[in-house]
Design a protein around this motif. Structure first.
Motif, PDB file in Angstrom:
ATOM      1  N   HIS A   4       0.853  -1.205   0.000  1.00  0.00           N
ATOM      2  CA  HIS A   4       0.000   0.000   0.000  1.00  0.00           C
ATOM      3  C   HIS A   4       0.881   1.244   0.000  1.00  0.00           C
ATOM      4  N   HIS A   5       0.612   2.145  -0.932  1.00  0.00           N
ATOM      5  CA  HIS A   5       1.331   3.421  -0.955  1.00  0.00           C
ATOM      6  C   HIS A   5       0.366   4.542  -0.635  1.00  0.00           C
ATOM      7  N   ALA A   6       0.865   5.549   0.047  1.00  0.00           N
ATOM      8  CA  ALA A   6       0.015   6.695   0.398  1.00  0.00           C
ATOM      9  C   ALA A   6      -0.454   7.398  -0.870  1.00  0.00           C
ATOM     10  N   GLU A   7      -1.737   7.670  -0.925  1.00  0.00           N
ATOM     11  CA  GLU A   7      -2.334   8.344  -2.096  1.00  0.00           C
ATOM     12  C   GLU A   7      -2.824   9.748  -1.772  1.00  0.00           C
ATOM     13  N   ARG A   8      -3.066  10.007  -0.479  1.00  0.00           N
ATOM     14  CA  ARG A   8      -3.569  11.326  -0.057  1.00  0.00           C
ATOM     15  C   ARG A   8      -2.649  11.837   1.052  1.00  0.00           C
ATOM     16  N   ILE A   9      -1.669  12.616   0.619  1.00  0.00           N
ATOM     17  CA  ILE A   9      -0.610  13.041   1.540  1.00  0.00           C
ATOM     18  C   ILE A   9      -0.784  14.508   1.910  1.00  0.00           C
ATOM     19  N   ILE A  10      -0.578  14.799   3.182  1.00  0.00           N
ATOM     20  CA  ILE A  10      -0.555  16.202   3.630  1.00  0.00           C
ATOM     21  C   ILE A  10       0.855  16.501   4.145  1.00  0.00           C
ATOM     22  N   SER A  11       1.425  17.601   3.653  1.00  0.00           N
ATOM     23  CA  SER A  11       2.760  18.033   4.075  1.00  0.00           C
ATOM     24  C   SER A  11       2.639  19.265   4.968  1.00  0.00           C
ATOM     25  N   LEU A  12       3.328  19.253   6.102  1.00  0.00           N
ATOM     26  CA  LEU A  12       3.193  20.369   7.046  1.00  0.00           C
ATOM     27  C   LEU A  12       4.435  21.248   7.169  1.00  0.00           C
ATOM     28  N   ALA A  13       5.361  21.153   6.211  1.00  0.00           N
ATOM     29  CA  ALA A  13       6.530  22.052   6.222  1.00  0.00           C
ATOM     30  C   ALA A  13       7.063  22.214   4.798  1.00  0.00           C
ATOM     31  N   PRO A  14       7.608  23.398   4.483  1.00  0.00           N
ATOM     32  CA  PRO A  14       8.063  23.660   3.110  1.00  0.00           C
ATOM     33  C   PRO A  14       9.113  22.680   2.603  1.00  0.00           C
ATOM     34  N   HIS A  15      10.062  22.264   3.467  1.00  0.00           N
ATOM     35  CA  HIS A  15      11.110  21.355   2.974  1.00  0.00           C
ATOM     36  C   HIS A  15      10.508  19.995   2.612  1.00  0.00           C
ATOM     37  N   ILE A  16       9.445  19.608   3.341  1.00  0.00           N
ATOM     38  CA  ILE A  16       8.781  18.320   3.076  1.00  0.00           C
ATOM     39  C   ILE A  16       8.045  18.382   1.743  1.00  0.00           C
ATOM     40  N   THR A  17       7.303  19.457   1.542  1.00  0.00           N
ATOM     41  CA  THR A  17       6.563  19.646   0.279  1.00  0.00           C
ATOM     42  C   THR A  17       7.524  19.537  -0.901  1.00  0.00           C
ATOM     43  N   GLU A  18       8.642  20.237  -0.775  1.00  0.00           N
ATOM     44  CA  GLU A  18       9.626  20.242  -1.860  1.00  0.00           C
ATOM     45  C   GLU A  18      10.199  18.841  -2.107  1.00  0.00           C
ATOM     46  N   VAL A  29      -0.105  14.820  -3.179  1.00  0.00           N
ATOM     47  CA  VAL A  29      -0.190  15.796  -2.090  1.00  0.00           C
ATOM     48  C   VAL A  29      -1.520  16.541  -2.193  1.00  0.00           C
ATOM     49  N   VAL A  30      -2.345  16.427  -1.152  1.00  0.00           N
ATOM     50  CA  VAL A  30      -3.682  17.045  -1.195  1.00  0.00           C
ATOM     51  C   VAL A  30      -3.766  18.349  -0.412  1.00  0.00           C
ATOM     52  N   ALA A  31      -2.782  18.631   0.437  1.00  0.00           N
ATOM     53  CA  ALA A  31      -2.758  19.885   1.193  1.00  0.00           C
ATOM     54  C   ALA A  31      -1.364  20.102   1.760  1.00  0.00           C
ATOM     55  N   VAL A  32      -1.072  21.374   2.056  1.00  0.00           N
ATOM     56  CA  VAL A  32       0.244  21.741   2.587  1.00  0.00           C
ATOM     57  C   VAL A  32       0.075  22.789   3.696  1.00  0.00           C
ATOM     58  N   ASP A  33       1.205  23.267   4.214  1.00  0.00           N
ATOM     59  CA  ASP A  33       1.165  24.360   5.191  1.00  0.00           C
ATOM     60  C   ASP A  33       1.274  25.697   4.455  1.00  0.00           C
ATOM     61  N   LYS A  34       1.031  26.787   5.185  1.00  0.00           N
ATOM     62  CA  LYS A  34       0.994  28.125   4.556  1.00  0.00           C
ATOM     63  C   LYS A  34       2.328  28.548   3.949  1.00  0.00           C
ATOM     64  N   ALA A  35       3.438  28.052   4.482  1.00  0.00           N
ATOM     65  CA  ALA A  35       4.750  28.502   4.004  1.00  0.00           C
ATOM     66  C   ALA A  35       5.248  27.729   2.783  1.00  0.00           C
ATOM     67  N   SER A  36       4.569  26.657   2.408  1.00  0.00           N
ATOM     68  CA  SER A  36       5.017  25.857   1.249  1.00  0.00           C
ATOM     69  C   SER A  36       4.769  26.623  -0.046  1.00  0.00           C
ATOM     70  N   ASP A  37       5.853  27.049  -0.691  1.00  0.00           N
ATOM     71  CA  ASP A  37       5.698  27.861  -1.904  1.00  0.00           C
ATOM     72  C   ASP A  37       6.561  27.361  -3.065  1.00  0.00           C
ATOM     73  N   TYR A  38       7.173  26.172  -2.888  1.00  0.00           N
ATOM     74  CA  TYR A  38       7.997  25.625  -3.966  1.00  0.00           C
ATOM     75  C   TYR A  38       7.785  24.123  -4.025  1.00  0.00           C
ATOM     76  N   PRO A  39       7.587  23.563  -5.241  1.00  0.00           N
ATOM     77  CA  PRO A  39       7.467  24.268  -6.531  1.00  0.00           C
ATOM     78  C   PRO A  39       6.150  25.047  -6.613  1.00  0.00           C
ATOM     79  N   THR A  40       5.980  25.792  -7.705  1.00  0.00           N
ATOM     80  CA  THR A  40       4.819  26.693  -7.788  1.00  0.00           C
ATOM     81  C   THR A  40       3.485  25.965  -7.656  1.00  0.00           C
ATOM     82  N   GLN A  41       3.414  24.687  -8.077  1.00  0.00           N
ATOM     83  CA  GLN A  41       2.140  23.936  -7.962  1.00  0.00           C
ATOM     84  C   GLN A  41       1.670  23.862  -6.505  1.00  0.00           C
ATOM     85  N   ALA A  42       2.625  23.891  -5.583  1.00  0.00           N
ATOM     86  CA  ALA A  42       2.285  23.761  -4.159  1.00  0.00           C
ATOM     87  C   ALA A  42       1.460  24.964  -3.677  1.00  0.00           C
ATOM     88  N   LYS A  43       1.644  26.106  -4.334  1.00  0.00           N
ATOM     89  CA  LYS A  43       0.925  27.327  -3.910  1.00  0.00           C
ATOM     90  C   LYS A  43      -0.585  27.196  -4.075  1.00  0.00           C
TER      91      LYS A  43
END
Length: 253
Positions: A4-18, A29-43
């Motif tokens: 089983h692989h995660a299909e609905r992931i939430i990232s809570l820090a910019p370095h993790i999102t990246e 990735v279905v959601a992130v934290d407010k500071a995640s701004d890279y790559p642009t899709q994360a915004k």
């Protein structure tokens, strides 16, 4: 047997999102934290947290099957999620080697093991090349300024501290017991470093009032890209390379 692989992931820090996007798991990735701004899709993704707090209702409504959090900073914040049985991965890449390891762990969790292995290998190769290139560099004393009000630096255990060391720099705050010590300008003046580094020329401007300071006298008030140096991601070697070449300016004068 299917894994089983995660299909609905939430990232809570910019370095993790990246990191997740870098290994090819961005689509999951279905959601992130407010500071995640890279790559642009994360915004464009829903924002369910900031550094200190979590919108629990919004997060649960997204039905994540993996939440990736910053271990040292957010452990308490996500206790309620752990109690609900939501799978949590604690990211805390404290060393260059640990980032390599985490990229591979995230690859396994998200079904992108081979892409993660490639990203990790490319990252490690850059770190190894830089280490090799600067192993005999002549030492340069450095004050690394993370913030100006209050004046803050980084000790040897931090990523910035490790990067300075890799580049042949001698961090004047290396031995501080706090990872990110607050200090006074007088402490910097007492050390009289050859180089002062910060993320912008504005942050460096106030050192001009001490023209006898070696870094000021020799015009070695140098800037670094904070996005590359303060977030620990596969792009970090670019930031380290930039830091090394800035220290080379002080060596050549």
């Amino acid at each position: 047997m299917s894994t089983h692989h995660a299909e609905r992931i939430i990232s809570l820090a910019p370095h993790i999102t990246e990191m997740l996007f870098a290994i090819g798991a961005g689509q999951q990735v279905v959601a992130v934290d407010k500071a995640s701004d890279y790559p642009t899709q994360a915004k464009d993704l829903p924002k369910v947290a900031n550094y200190r707090s979590l919108n629990m209702e919004q997060l649960l409504a997204l039905e994540p099957d993996l939440v990736v959090v910053w271990g040292s900073a957010q452990q308490q914040m996500v206790q309620p999620l752990a109690q609900l049985g939501i799978p949590i991965f604690y990211s805390d890449p404290a060393t260059f080697a640990k980032l390599n390891e985490e990229l591979n762990q995230l690859g396994a969790l998200t079904g992108h093991a081979s892409q993660a292995a490639e990203v990790a290998a490319r990252y490690q190769q850059q770190i190894d090349e830089l280490t090799q290139a600067y192993q005999d560099a002549s030492p340069v004393t450095v004050f690394y300024q993370i913030a100006s009000t209050p004046l803050m630096s980084a000790n040897a255990s931090t990523w910035m501290g490790q990067a300075i060391n890799l580049c042949g720099g001698i961090n004047i705050m290396a031995d501080s017991p706090a990872p990110y010590p607050q200090l006074s300008p007088e402490q910097v003046l007492a050390h009289n470093p050859q180089v002062i580094m910060a993320k912008s020329t504005e942050e460096l401007a106030h050192w001009q009032q001490w023209p006898a300071l070696r870094a000021v006298e020799n015009q070695h008030l140098l800037t670094i890209d904070a996005q590359l140096m303060h977030r620990f991601t596969p792009r970090t070697p670019q930031g380290i390379r930039q830091l090394c070449s800035q220290l080379d300016k002080a060596r050549s004068d």
